[in-house]
Design an enzyme around this catalytic site. Sequence first.
Site, short mmCIF file in Angstrom:
data_model
loop_
_atom_site.label_atom_id
_atom_site.label_comp_id
_atom_site.label_asym_id
_atom_site.label_seq_id
_atom_site.Cartn_x
_atom_site.Cartn_y
_atom_site.Cartn_z
N LYS A 195 34.29 10.85 6.65
CA LYS A 195 34.86 11.47 7.84
C LYS A 195 36.35 11.17 7.88
CE LYS A 195 33.96 14.05 11.40
NZ LYS A 195 33.38 15.38 11.24
N SER A 399 31.01 20.04 11.07
CA SER A 399 30.98 19.03 12.10
C SER A 399 30.34 19.61 13.37
CB SER A 399 32.38 18.48 12.36
OG SER A 399 32.31 17.17 12.89
#
Length: 600
Positions: A195, A399
Site C-alpha cells: 500500500k 482499493s
Amino acid sequence: MKQFFKFVLASFVGFILSGIFLLVVFALLVGVIISSAGSDNGPAVDSNSILYMKIDYPITERTAVKPFRGLSFLGLDEDKSVGLNDLLAGIRKAKTDSHIKGIFLDESYMMQGQATTEELRNALIDFKKSGKFIVAYSEIYTQGFYYLASVADKIYINPKGIIEFKGFSSDVTFLKGALDKLGIEAQIIKVGTYKSAVEPYFLTKMSDANREQVTSYLGSMYDHFLTGISASRHINKDSLFNYANNGLIQEPEDALKYKLIDGLKYKDEILSDLKGRTDVKEKDNLKSVEVADYIKSASDDEDSTDKDAEKNSSSKNRIAVIYATGEISGGDGDDNSIGSERISRAIRKARTDDKVKAVVLRVNSPGGSSMASDVIWREVSLTKKVKPIIVSMGDVAASGGYYIACAADSIYAEPNTITGSIGIFAVLPNMQKFFNDKLGITFDGVKTGKYADLGDVSRPLTPEERALLQKSINRGYDTFTKAVADGRKKTQAYINSIGQGRVWTGEQALKNGLVDKLGNMSDAIESAAKKAGIKEYRLVNYPEQKSPFSKLSQGLSAEVKAHFIKAELGENYKYYEQIKGVTQLMRTPQARLPYTVEIK
C-alpha cells in the site's frame, strides 16, 4: 432635500428598469438554450460519408450534460467532447449505417486510461467486420493513439511527424524532501506491504515492494499492448519489443521501414485518398460528419449503451446502468466524483424498482474514503439478494473502487484495467517544527481527557495514540478483506495473501480470482440480462445527470473556474489536482490506489 429625493427616485427607477432588461435578456438566452437543446438532432448524414473521429479531450464514462454545449462565450469554447458510452454507440451505429463508408481517425492525444482505449479499439475491430474501412493519420503518434490506430486498414503519418514507440514507464513524485525543509512530518498508519499511496510522504524513492508491484503490472500492460499491435499489424511481438527497447523507431521513415505504418503523407494527400474511397470527385468537398454531431443524428434513444438498445426500447423490462466515477467520499458528489449518498440512492432506486430486472455497476475509481466505500458496498450487497448485479470495470477500480465492486454477482474487467490495491491507510501531519521553527508560532492549552486532542497537527502522536490509530486501521483492513472474501467466495487468509495493498491488472486479477471475466460494458450488460432471464429490455442510466438549469444555479462557477485553470496550466493541471487531493488524505482513513498511474 427635494433634489435628493429626485435623485433617489431616479436611481430606484433606473435599477428597476435595468433589472427588467437583464431579466428579459436572461429569458431570451434561456429560450435559445432550450430551443437549441430541443431541436438540435444533429446534421443529416449524407450518403458516402466518413465518420470523423478526433479525440483530443479526456473521455468521461458518459457524455456530460452541459448547459452551454455548442455556444461560445465567457471564454468557453464550443464543447464537442463525447463520453465513452456515446462514442461506442456511435461506432456501433456507423457499422450498420449505409450512409457511412468508413472511419477517419485523425490526430488524437488519448488522454484517458488504457482500459478506455481498449474498449474503443475493440469497437473499431468490430466495426471492421462490416467490410468498411478505417484510415488513421497523425502528425504526432503517442503510444496510446498508435495502439488505437493500429487496427486501421491504413496508418499514415506526416513526413515530418513524430511517432513514439519506446515502452511504458510510470513515475512517482516524492515529497519527503520538501516536507523536511518545511519541518512537516507525515505520520503514517497503514496496513498492506504494497500500500504505497503514502510512500511519497515519508520516502525519497520507491520501496522494494512497490517497485516489485509496479514492475509486475506495468509489464502485464505492456505485454498486452505489444500483443494487440502484433495481431493487428502482423508483426512478431518479440520484434516489436526489440524495436522499442533498442530505440529503432525515431523517425517516420523508421516506422515505415519496420511496417508500423503504411505510408508518409501530408493531410491533403489523405483527403484525396478518402475522396477516392468514397467516390467523391477531387474538386468536390469530402463528405464527413464529426462523431459528436453523428451521435445526435444517429441515436433516437439516449440509453444507447447496449448494442441492441434500439430494438429493445419498447420493452417494459429495464437494466439499470449505474455510473460510479471518480474518487469516493461522503455526501452527494457529482458526475466526476463518487458521493456515497448519491450512488447509494441510485442503487436503492434500481433495487426497489420492479421494472428493473438487473443492475450493472460501472466502476472507474481509484478509491477514497473507506467509510464511504463501505456505505456503497452495503447497498450492492442488499441488491444482490433481490436481483442480479454485475460490475463492469473501467480504467481503474482499485482499493475503495474494488471494495464497492466485490459484493457483486460477477465482475468484468478489461485486460489492462488497474484493480486490487486492497489495503487501508491514514496520514496525519505533524507540523510542530513548521509552526515553531519556520513561523515562530507556539500552542498551549488544557484538555479533559488523555486523548481529547488526538489528531492535533501541532504536535507529534504519542506512542499510545499511534497504537489506537493503528488498531482502527487494522480493523478497517479486516473489514475490507472479509467483504472481499465473502463476495469472492474465498478465504480471508487467501485475500490477505493477494491483498496487502497490491495492485493488479485485469488480466492478473482474473488469474488470482479478483475478477470473473475479461470484457467490456456490453459484455456485463449481456451477462446481467442472461442472469435475470430476460431477452428484451431497455437501459436506464443512474445517477441522473444534473440538468442544464441546475448546473446554471449550482455548478457553473466551478465549471468556469476549472476551464480557466486547465487552460492556464495545460498538462500541469494534474499536479494542481494532486495538491488538492492531499488535504483529503489527511481527513479520514483511505482505501485508495497508491497514486495516479500514468503510462508514458
